[in-house]
Design an enzyme around this catalytic site. Structure first.
Site, short mmCIF file in Angstrom:
data_model
loop_
_atom_site.label_atom_id
_atom_site.label_comp_id
_atom_site.label_asym_id
_atom_site.label_seq_id
_atom_site.Cartn_x
_atom_site.Cartn_y
_atom_site.Cartn_z
N SER A 48 0.99 -1.24 -0.08
CA SER A 48 0.02 0.11 -0.07
C SER A 48 0.73 1.32 0.06
O SER A 48 0.33 2.27 -0.42
CB SER A 48 -0.99 0.10 1.24
OG SER A 48 -1.80 -0.96 1.16
N THR A 68 -1.29 3.84 3.54
CA THR A 68 -2.25 4.46 2.59
C THR A 68 -2.68 6.15 2.70
O THR A 68 -2.43 6.98 1.97
CB THR A 68 -3.68 3.87 2.38
OG1 THR A 68 -3.26 2.56 1.99
CG2 THR A 68 -4.32 4.49 1.30
N PHE A 116 -11.46 8.06 16.08
CA PHE A 116 -12.45 7.46 16.64
C PHE A 116 -12.03 6.06 17.21
O PHE A 116 -12.75 5.49 17.70
CB PHE A 116 -13.37 7.29 15.53
CG PHE A 116 -13.94 8.58 14.82
CD1 PHE A 116 -14.87 9.44 15.60
CD2 PHE A 116 -13.53 9.12 13.66
CE1 PHE A 116 -15.13 10.52 15.14
CE2 PHE A 116 -14.00 10.24 12.85
CZ PHE A 116 -14.84 10.95 13.90
N ASP A 142 -18.92 3.92 16.74
CA ASP A 142 -17.90 3.83 15.85
C ASP A 142 -18.95 4.27 14.58
O ASP A 142 -19.61 3.68 14.20
CB ASP A 142 -17.54 2.54 15.47
CG ASP A 142 -16.97 1.67 16.78
OD1 ASP A 142 -16.03 2.41 17.12
OD2 ASP A 142 -17.25 0.63 16.96
N HIS A 199 -6.26 -10.24 4.33
CA HIS A 199 -4.91 -10.85 4.60
C HIS A 199 -5.31 -12.04 5.77
O HIS A 199 -4.45 -13.09 5.87
CB HIS A 199 -4.06 -9.73 5.36
CG HIS A 199 -3.24 -8.82 4.51
ND1 HIS A 199 -2.28 -9.32 3.68
CD2 HIS A 199 -3.42 -7.64 4.34
CE1 HIS A 199 -1.88 -8.28 2.91
NE2 HIS A 199 -2.39 -7.08 3.35
N ASP A 256 -5.45 -0.18 -4.74
CA ASP A 256 -4.01 0.03 -4.75
C ASP A 256 -3.24 -1.21 -5.48
O ASP A 256 -2.32 -1.22 -5.99
CB ASP A 256 -3.60 0.45 -3.30
CG ASP A 256 -4.19 -0.30 -2.11
OD1 ASP A 256 -4.97 -1.19 -2.40
OD2 ASP A 256 -3.58 -0.25 -1.17
N HIS A 277 -0.76 -9.98 -1.18
CA HIS A 277 -1.46 -9.16 -2.19
C HIS A 277 -1.10 -9.76 -3.52
O HIS A 277 -0.29 -10.86 -3.52
CB HIS A 277 -0.51 -7.67 -2.51
CG HIS A 277 -0.94 -6.86 -1.22
ND1 HIS A 277 -0.21 -5.76 -0.92
CD2 HIS A 277 -1.63 -6.89 -0.01
CE1 HIS A 277 -0.53 -5.15 0.15
NE2 HIS A 277 -1.50 -5.85 0.87
ZN LIG Z 1 -2.13 -5.27 2.58
#
Ligand SMILES: [Zn+2]
Ligand SMILES: *[C@@H]1O[C@H](CO)[C@@H](O)[C@H](O)[C@H]1NC(C)=O
Ligand SMILES: *[C@@H]1O[C@H](CO)[C@@H](O)[C@H](O)[C@H]1NC(C)=O
Length: 513
Positions: A126, A191, A304, A319, A354, A391, A468
């Protein structure tokens, strides 16, 4: 005569268009139609649908206005497979088969494919990809806001400003636009960091993450508060409070901070804004966000959660959702008559993949699509460019020849595998979903709770975190100059095209033609 026919056809297709939009775009819709509304066995169904697509494409004029506002939506790890599976997931939630529907942004008029590799690695992370689609320069894995002259971990390279690259945030600020950042990960994660920071290692989120010896480099949280670009961002919403607070302090929820330098960066952020005469506010829960009077403030920092914000499927009432954060950010930024640049990341799609927890990954993608839909309802599409992309990919596949409408998160239903055991429609090439059973071969997944949020979808190769994927990601665009996002290109083309459309940045723009 001919023009009258043309006209009435247009009206007819506008009618069909509105009807189809209502019926066919998957969302949090209260208007889910019964399956029988469109009979796919009818050849007219397919002909009418294709003719409608054709008409809208042929009749939609190119929009060559200047994009006053830009919203860049980034689904982290949102591969094309993830999109296809999420359509079905969302559709099935509302009583459709699912395959025939599309996500809010899949209805955008222009689509492209971006190549995601980094300068050093064939499959992106990322950090390098964020640098590419935010600054326009490809980089090495693990680095943000630096050219590929800097290797991961090279603090001296980071400090030598020559290798620093800035992009959309900086260019928008220089053009007098408001800027904003929304994510459901830590706001210092790779990111979001690529939009404002220069860091030779994506892990240097707070000073405690820097190497103990040798040169000192600015951590990412410090750069968000004190960096040239970071400190000018008007709206920052996300998680990661711990990186702004000392280890010795506790945050609003009682969690310890992570910083070693004793700083309170939240206080520093407020102080800096106020000393510039900006009306600023810090908030830390959903209640504060929902009650925020966006007319009153020009800068808002919302942290948050101490770490990443929770998955939507595990969130509670404190949340805010990605959707809610996006709506408030747009309200705050829209006050600037010069327009704005907003970057929104749906970051938990990636973390779920992941873990090979496909149910969470699809649900996070659905949430991301909802945020895009909320934005679409708020902006003027004639003057707002919306780009939706990812990404990098992941290793999830969508396979088998199941009957239409088969639970996308369940087993295939035409035949078992050669070992006579059932297999899931979704599976991964690698990751923690590997089950070894030396004596009996492949594990029988029917013995597990496949409906659990935490069910790990099977993977071929055992790796503790699924990796990825290296294939291209989709780019969807709507609004001014969205047609220049079609085709197949390098990922670092994206910010150049956005800058062209919105007349920002040092490169060629539509105003300098
Ligand atoms: Zn990742
Ligand atoms: C697949 O195997 C299961 C037993 O694990 C069995 O119940 C099921 O009928 C089989 N399905 C097919 C299509 O053969
Ligand atoms: C799923 O796992 C998370 C931790 O990763 C845990 O907090 C949660 O309670 C689990 N949920 C279920 C339904 O097992």
């Amino acid at each position: 005569m001919e023009s009258i026919i043309y006209f009435s056809n247009t009206i007819f297709f506008i009618f069909i268009f509105v009807f189809c939009i209502n019926a066919r775009s998957v969302s949090d819709s209260k208007y889910a139609l019964p399956k029988s509304s469109f009979d796919e066995r009818n050849k007219e169904h397919w002909t009418m649908q294709a003719q409608w697509t054709l008409k809208t494409k042929v009749l939609t004029p190119l929009n060559k206005r200047t994009a006053k506002n830009v919203i860049l939506f980034l689904g982290d790890g949102m591969s094309i497979t993830t999109l296809a599976a999420t359509r079905v997931y969302l559709g099935q939630k509302y009583g459709h088969y699912g395959e025939e529907l599309r996500l809010s942004f899949e209805a955008f008029p222009y689509t492209g494919l971006a190549k995601t590799y980094c300068v050093d690695n064939n499959v992106a992370d990322s950090a390098c990809s964020g640098t590419a689609y935010l600054t326009g320069v490809k980089a090495n894995s693990g680095t943000v806001g630096l050219s590929a002259a800097v290797k991961r971990g090279d603090c001296a390279g980071q400090r030598d400003g020559y290798n620093s690259v800035t992009g959309l945030m900086d260019w928008a600020q220089k053009a007098g636009k408001s800027t904003g950042l929304v994510t459901n990960t830590r706001v210092t994660h790779a990111t979001p960091a690529a939009s404002y920071a220069h860091s030779a290692d994506r892990k240097w989120e707070s000073d405690s993450d820097l190497p103990k010896h040798g040169l000192r480099c600015d951590d990412i949280a410090t750069q968000l508060v004190n960096g040239r670009v970071g400190k000018k961002i008007n709206v920052v919403f996300g998680g990661g409070r711990k990186n702004f607070i000392s280890k010795k302090e506790r945050d609003s929820e009682g969690f310890h901070g992570h910083r070693s330098d004793g700083k309170d960066l939240i206080r520093e952020w407020l102080h800096a804004k106020r000393s510039q005469g900006v009306v600023a506010k810090y908030i830390y829960n959903r209640h504060d966000l929902m009650n925020l009077d966006t007319e009153d403030y020009n800068s808002v920092l919302g942290l948050f959660s101490p770490d990443h914000m929770p998955y939507n499927l595990e969130a509670n009432n404190d949340d805010p959702s990605l959707n809610e954060m996006t709506v408030k950010a747009i309200e705050l930024l829209s006050k600037n008559k010069n327009g704005y640049f907003l970057f929104v990341e749906g970051g938990r799609i990636d973390t779920a993949h992941h873990e090979t927890k496909a149910r969470k990954a699809l649900d996070e993608t659905a949430e991301f699509a909802k945020a895009v839909e909320a934005a679409l309802r708020m902006v003027d599409p004639e003057e707002t460019l919306i780009v939706v992309t990812s990404d990098h990919s992941h290793t999830m596949t969508y396979s088998g020849y199941s009957k239409r409408g088969t639970d996308i998160l369940g087993f295939t239903n035409k035949m078992n595998a050669s070992d006579n055991l059932p297999y899931t429609t979704l599976s991964y090439a690698n990751g923690p979903g590997y089950r070894s059973d030396v004596q009996y071969g492949r594990a029988n997944l029917e013995l597990e709770d496949i409906k659990s949020l935490n069910f790990t979808y099977p993977s071929l190769v055992p790796i503790s975190r699924e990796t990825h994927g290296g294939e291209d990601v989709a780019v969807f665009a709507k609004g001014p100059w969205s047609h220049i996002f079609s085709g197949n290109y390098e990922q670092n083309y994206i910010p150049h095209a956005i800058a062209f459309a919105s007349c920002i940045g040092p490169g060629w723009t539509s105003c300098k033609q």
